[in-house]
Design a protein around this motif. Structure first.
Motif, PDB file in Angstrom:
ATOM      1  N   HIS A  64       0.776  -1.456   0.244  1.00 24.21           N
ATOM      2  CA  HIS A  64       0.055   0.076   0.122  1.00 24.21           C
ATOM      3  C   HIS A  64       0.886   1.250  -0.114  1.00 24.21           C
ATOM      4  O   HIS A  64       0.219   2.293  -0.421  1.00 24.21           O
ATOM      5  N   ASN A  65       2.294   1.263   0.247  1.00 26.16           N
ATOM      6  CA  ASN A  65       3.003   2.225   0.193  1.00 26.16           C
ATOM      7  C   ASN A  65       3.456   2.680  -1.097  1.00 26.16           C
ATOM      8  O   ASN A  65       4.120   3.752  -1.358  1.00 26.16           O
ATOM      9  N   TYR A  66       3.198   1.871  -2.080  1.00 33.37           N
ATOM     10  CA  TYR A  66       3.920   2.068  -3.433  1.00 33.37           C
ATOM     11  C   TYR A  66       2.851   2.000  -4.470  1.00 33.37           C
ATOM     12  O   TYR A  66       3.141   2.402  -5.762  1.00 33.37           O
ATOM     13  N   VAL A  67       1.954   1.355  -4.321  1.00 29.41           N
ATOM     14  CA  VAL A  67       0.818   1.317  -5.374  1.00 29.41           C
ATOM     15  C   VAL A  67      -0.478   1.588  -4.877  1.00 29.41           C
ATOM     16  O   VAL A  67      -0.968   1.802  -3.582  1.00 29.41           O
ATOM     17  N   PRO A  68      -1.644   1.932  -5.739  1.00 24.70           N
ATOM     18  CA  PRO A  68      -2.922   2.251  -5.528  1.00 24.70           C
ATOM     19  C   PRO A  68      -3.635   1.344  -4.426  1.00 24.70           C
ATOM     20  O   PRO A  68      -3.138   0.005  -4.682  1.00 24.70           O
ATOM     21  N   ARG A  69      -4.684   1.517  -3.797  1.00 26.34           N
ATOM     22  CA  ARG A  69      -5.314   0.771  -2.727  1.00 26.34           C
ATOM     23  C   ARG A  69      -5.716  -0.768  -3.422  1.00 26.34           C
ATOM     24  O   ARG A  69      -5.515  -1.763  -2.780  1.00 26.34           O
ATOM     25  N   LEU A  70      -6.433  -0.760  -4.690  1.00 24.50           N
ATOM     26  CA  LEU A  70      -7.044  -1.854  -5.277  1.00 24.50           C
ATOM     27  C   LEU A  70      -5.729  -2.821  -5.547  1.00 24.50           C
ATOM     28  O   LEU A  70      -6.103  -3.913  -5.336  1.00 24.50           O
ATOM     29  N   ILE A  71      -4.778  -1.957  -6.157  1.00 24.19           N
ATOM     30  CA  ILE A  71      -3.781  -3.370  -6.561  1.00 24.19           C
ATOM     31  C   ILE A  71      -3.117  -3.568  -5.306  1.00 24.19           C
ATOM     32  O   ILE A  71      -2.673  -4.983  -5.567  1.00 24.19           O
ATOM     33  N   ALA A  72      -3.073  -2.829  -4.390  1.00 25.17           N
ATOM     34  CA  ALA A  72      -2.296  -3.443  -3.182  1.00 25.17           C
ATOM     35  C   ALA A  72      -3.140  -4.618  -2.538  1.00 25.17           C
ATOM     36  O   ALA A  72      -2.391  -5.395  -1.900  1.00 25.17           O
ATOM     37  N   TYR A  73      -4.325  -4.294  -2.399  1.00 26.35           N
ATOM     38  CA  TYR A  73      -5.311  -5.429  -1.758  1.00 26.35           C
ATOM     39  C   TYR A  73      -5.105  -6.566  -2.677  1.00 26.35           C
ATOM     40  O   TYR A  73      -5.203  -7.833  -2.290  1.00 26.35           O
ATOM     41  N   ILE A  74      -5.069  -6.592  -3.941  1.00 24.64           N
ATOM     42  CA  ILE A  74      -4.863  -7.636  -5.199  1.00 24.64           C
ATOM     43  C   ILE A  74      -3.398  -8.388  -4.652  1.00 24.64           C
ATOM     44  O   ILE A  74      -3.387  -9.724  -4.569  1.00 24.64           O
ATOM     45  N   LEU A  75      -2.469  -7.332  -4.748  1.00 28.98           N
ATOM     46  CA  LEU A  75      -1.214  -8.252  -4.276  1.00 28.98           C
ATOM     47  C   LEU A  75      -0.964  -8.842  -2.899  1.00 28.98           C
ATOM     48  O   LEU A  75      -0.475  -9.975  -2.803  1.00 28.98           O
ATOM     49  N   LYS A  76      -1.785  -8.091  -1.836  1.00 25.07           N
ATOM     50  CA  LYS A  76      -1.915  -8.556  -0.743  1.00 25.07           C
ATOM     51  C   LYS A  76      -2.450 -10.123  -0.605  1.00 25.07           C
ATOM     52  O   LYS A  76      -1.835 -11.155   0.029  1.00 25.07           O
ATOM     53  N   THR A  77      -3.592 -10.264  -1.243  1.00 23.16           N
ATOM     54  CA  THR A  77      -4.204 -11.530  -1.229  1.00 23.16           C
ATOM     55  C   THR A  77      -3.374 -12.527  -2.228  1.00 23.16           C
ATOM     56  O   THR A  77      -3.412 -13.814  -1.414  1.00 23.16           O
ATOM     57  N   LEU A  78      -2.745 -12.331  -3.227  1.00 19.18           N
ATOM     58  CA  LEU A  78      -1.984 -13.297  -3.707  1.00 19.18           C
ATOM     59  C   LEU A  78      -0.925 -13.704  -2.928  1.00 19.18           C
ATOM     60  O   LEU A  78      -0.483 -15.011  -2.977  1.00 19.18           O
ATOM     61  N   TRP A  79      -0.237 -12.657  -2.351  1.00 18.16           N
ATOM     62  CA  TRP A  79       0.991 -12.976  -1.213  1.00 18.16           C
ATOM     63  C   TRP A  79       0.384 -14.065  -0.414  1.00 18.16           C
ATOM     64  O   TRP A  79       1.039 -14.966   0.042  1.00 18.16           O
ATOM     65  N   GLN A  80      -1.033 -13.868   0.356  1.00 16.04           N
ATOM     66  CA  GLN A  80      -1.492 -14.717   1.284  1.00 16.04           C
ATOM     67  C   GLN A  80      -1.702 -16.237   0.622  1.00 16.04           C
ATOM     68  O   GLN A  80      -1.460 -16.920   1.380  1.00 16.04           O
ATOM     69  N   VAL A  81      -2.122 -16.152  -0.470  1.00 12.95           N
ATOM     70  CA  VAL A  81      -2.549 -17.360  -1.173  1.00 12.95           C
ATOM     71  C   VAL A  81      -1.273 -18.076  -1.202  1.00 12.95           C
ATOM     72  O   VAL A  81      -1.292 -19.516  -0.805  1.00 12.95           O
ATOM     73  N   ILE A  82      -0.315 -17.502  -1.769  1.00 14.11           N
ATOM     74  CA  ILE A  82       1.182 -18.280  -2.046  1.00 14.11           C
ATOM     75  C   ILE A  82       1.631 -18.662  -0.824  1.00 14.11           C
ATOM     76  O   ILE A  82       2.237 -19.887  -0.454  1.00 14.11           O
ATOM     77  N   THR A  83       1.731 -17.881   0.393  1.00 16.25           N
ATOM     78  CA  THR A  83       2.318 -18.261   1.801  1.00 16.25           C
ATOM     79  C   THR A  83       1.472 -19.253   2.303  1.00 16.25           C
ATOM     80  O   THR A  83       2.066 -20.177   2.864  1.00 16.25           O
ATOM     81  N   LEU A  84       0.381 -19.367   2.333  1.00 13.55           N
ATOM     82  CA  LEU A  84      -0.479 -20.224   2.799  1.00 13.55           C
ATOM     83  C   LEU A  84      -0.351 -21.601   2.195  1.00 13.55           C
ATOM     84  O   LEU A  84      -0.017 -22.571   3.017  1.00 13.55           O
ATOM     85  N   LEU A  85      -0.351 -21.678   1.028  1.00 10.98           N
ATOM     86  CA  LEU A  85      -0.271 -22.859   0.152  1.00 10.98           C
ATOM     87  C   LEU A  85       1.147 -23.618   0.574  1.00 10.98           C
ATOM     88  O   LEU A  85       1.444 -24.775   0.714  1.00 10.98           O
ATOM     89  N   PHE A  86       2.122 -22.539   0.540  1.00  6.35           N
ATOM     90  CA  PHE A  86       3.512 -22.866   0.785  1.00  6.35           C
ATOM     91  C   PHE A  86       3.625 -23.553   2.123  1.00  6.35           C
ATOM     92  O   PHE A  86       4.398 -24.560   2.463  1.00  6.35           O
TER      93      PHE A  86
END
Length: 436
Positions: A64-86
């Motif tokens: 959220h410090n680098y990109v707009p809120r919606l993109i930050a939310y999408i990136l956070k969701t992808l990050w959580q998917v990957i780390t949880l699956l891992f």
């Protein structure tokens, strides 16, 4: 041995209900893996149990410090998917997945996928709704809110079993998303939450006085605090001239309007009626803490002192058991959940003043174990009435405490869990999967 994985897409140490699930499952003979983020220290029943493994997720970068809120939310969701699956890849195969919601996205989908792949039983524990939490800041018509609403309903229906915290939520889950197989598992106090004996209060206040002078006497006597004194015969006594102790716990977020309590304390501070001095202890961590601390420090307090410490898990129950009244500002974004902080207060025999919302009556009975309010003025009036003639007139206080003991403390978390939740984990899970 049956393995149960408990998923908390948040700080494990600040997720008491899921910690209690984990501790109780372990005492019942299950091997447990609890997944979540590091932060606050978990309870010792988690850290000291060899049947429990803590699996920590890597924190999300500050997108959220680098990109707009919606993109930050999408990136956070992808990050959580990957780390949880891992994380799931390097755990023991789980026969049960028990996941907390909210947050719902992406935890519900990832846990469902794991259960499909491994023929495991999928259990959701509904604490509130993620989409109503989102709506507080984004508005009910925002696309993310509508997506979250659909997401929770779709993957909620995939669960083999559901727990929820109120009867009102069970009814709403059925009406809103046609989610059935739902068991109401009320929060109940853990064994660590109980009334504080007088000698424990004395030792606790002496410890706190080293960091917070408000608890010390003006003479800094080793044998006394502002509340207690040690008599020549070694017994501990409460001082007749002691201040009253008010305690509240808050997450310092927008869904708990701390300004209500602050305004009520200002009213108490300025009233001309003879009242005791009041020490108000507000515990918790959150984004608005610094903002409100500045407001507190800038005000001219006369008979009220406010401190905002962070208490360790073992100290928090002692504080509750030492207080004269608790305050709960939880308003509930859905109106369907119940505040765990009130459960903790009742576990310590502490009456509570609580903000009134839809489902609160399932926990707080106005005039019996607590008092309710909706405005700062109402809260101020309750505080003034409660502490009038303090500490001489304790009849009403004792009546409230007796009701709490008779109607609430008889059923603790473990006994309640065994009665309502254990049958799910004792079932033949292979048959349940085939029928689902």
């Amino acid at each position: 041995m049956v393995v149960v994985t408990i998923v908390v897409l948040g700080d494990i140490g600040r997720s008491p209900r899921m910690q209690y699930h984990t501790a109780t499952l372990a005492t019942q003979g299950y091997e447990c893996q609890i997944v979540g983020y590091e932060g606050s220290k978990p309870i010792k029943e988690i850290t000291d149990n060899k049947k429990i493994t803590i699996k920590t997720l890597r924190d999300c970068p500050p997108f959220h410090n680098y990109v707009p809120r919606l993109i930050a939310y999408i990136l956070k969701t992808l990050w959580q998917v990957i780390t949880l699956l891992f994380c799931f890849m390097f755990m023991k195969r789980s026969h049960f997945i028990l996941v907390q919601t909210p947050p719902a996205i992406p935890a519900l989908a990832v846990c469902w996928l794991y259960c499909v792949m491994h023929n495991s039983i999928y259990v959701i524990d509904w604490h509130n709704y993620g989409f109503t939490n989102m709506a507080v800041t984004l508005g009910e018509q925002h696309k993310l809110v509508r997506i979250s609403n659909w997401f929770e309903g779709y993957f909620g229906r995939k669960a083999n079993f559901n727990f929820c915290v109120t009867k009102a939520m069970r009814k709403d889950l059925k009406q809103r998303w046609d989610i059935t197989s739902t068991i109401v598992l009320y929060d109940r106090p853990f064994d660590s939450f109980s009334s504080t004996p007088l000698h424990f209060k004395h030792a606790f206040f002496k410890k706190l006085s080293k960091q917070y002078p408000v608890f010390a006497t003006t003479t800094n006597s080793e044998n006394s605090t502002v509340f207690t004194s040690c008599l020549p015969n070694g017994l501990i006594a409460l001082k007749q001239s002691r201040p009253a102790l008010l305690v509240s716990s808050t997450s310092w977020t927008e869904d708990e309007d701390f300004s209500i309590l602050l305004s009520a304390l200002k009213e108490y501070n300025s009233t001309v009626t003879e009242l005791p001095n009041l020490i108000c202890v507000i515990t918790g961590k959150g984004p608005l803490k610094d903002y409100y601390n500045k407001l507190i420090n800038d005000y001219n307090w006369k008979r009220v002192t406010i401190i905002t410490p962070w208490l360790e898990p073992e100290d928090y129950p002692v504080m509750l058991g030492s207080a004269d009244l608790g305050v709960c500002l939880h308003t509930s974004t859905s109106g369907l959940d119940l505040p765990m902080k009130v459960v903790d207060m009742f576990g310590c025999g502490l009456p509570v003043a609580a903000y009134k919302f839809q489902a609160l009556s399932e926990l707080v009975e106005d005039g019996k174990n607590g008092i309710v309010f909706t405005t700062s003025q109402e809260l101020a009036e309750h505080l003034i009435e409660w502490f009038k003639d303090f500490p001489n007139d304790q009849e009403r206080h004792n009546c409230f405490r007796k009701n709490i003991e008779q109607n609430f403390q008889n059923l603790r978390w473990h006994e309640n869990w065994v009665q309502h939740a254990q049958p799910i984990f004792q079932c033949n899970f292979m048959d349940v999967i085939k029928k689902s």
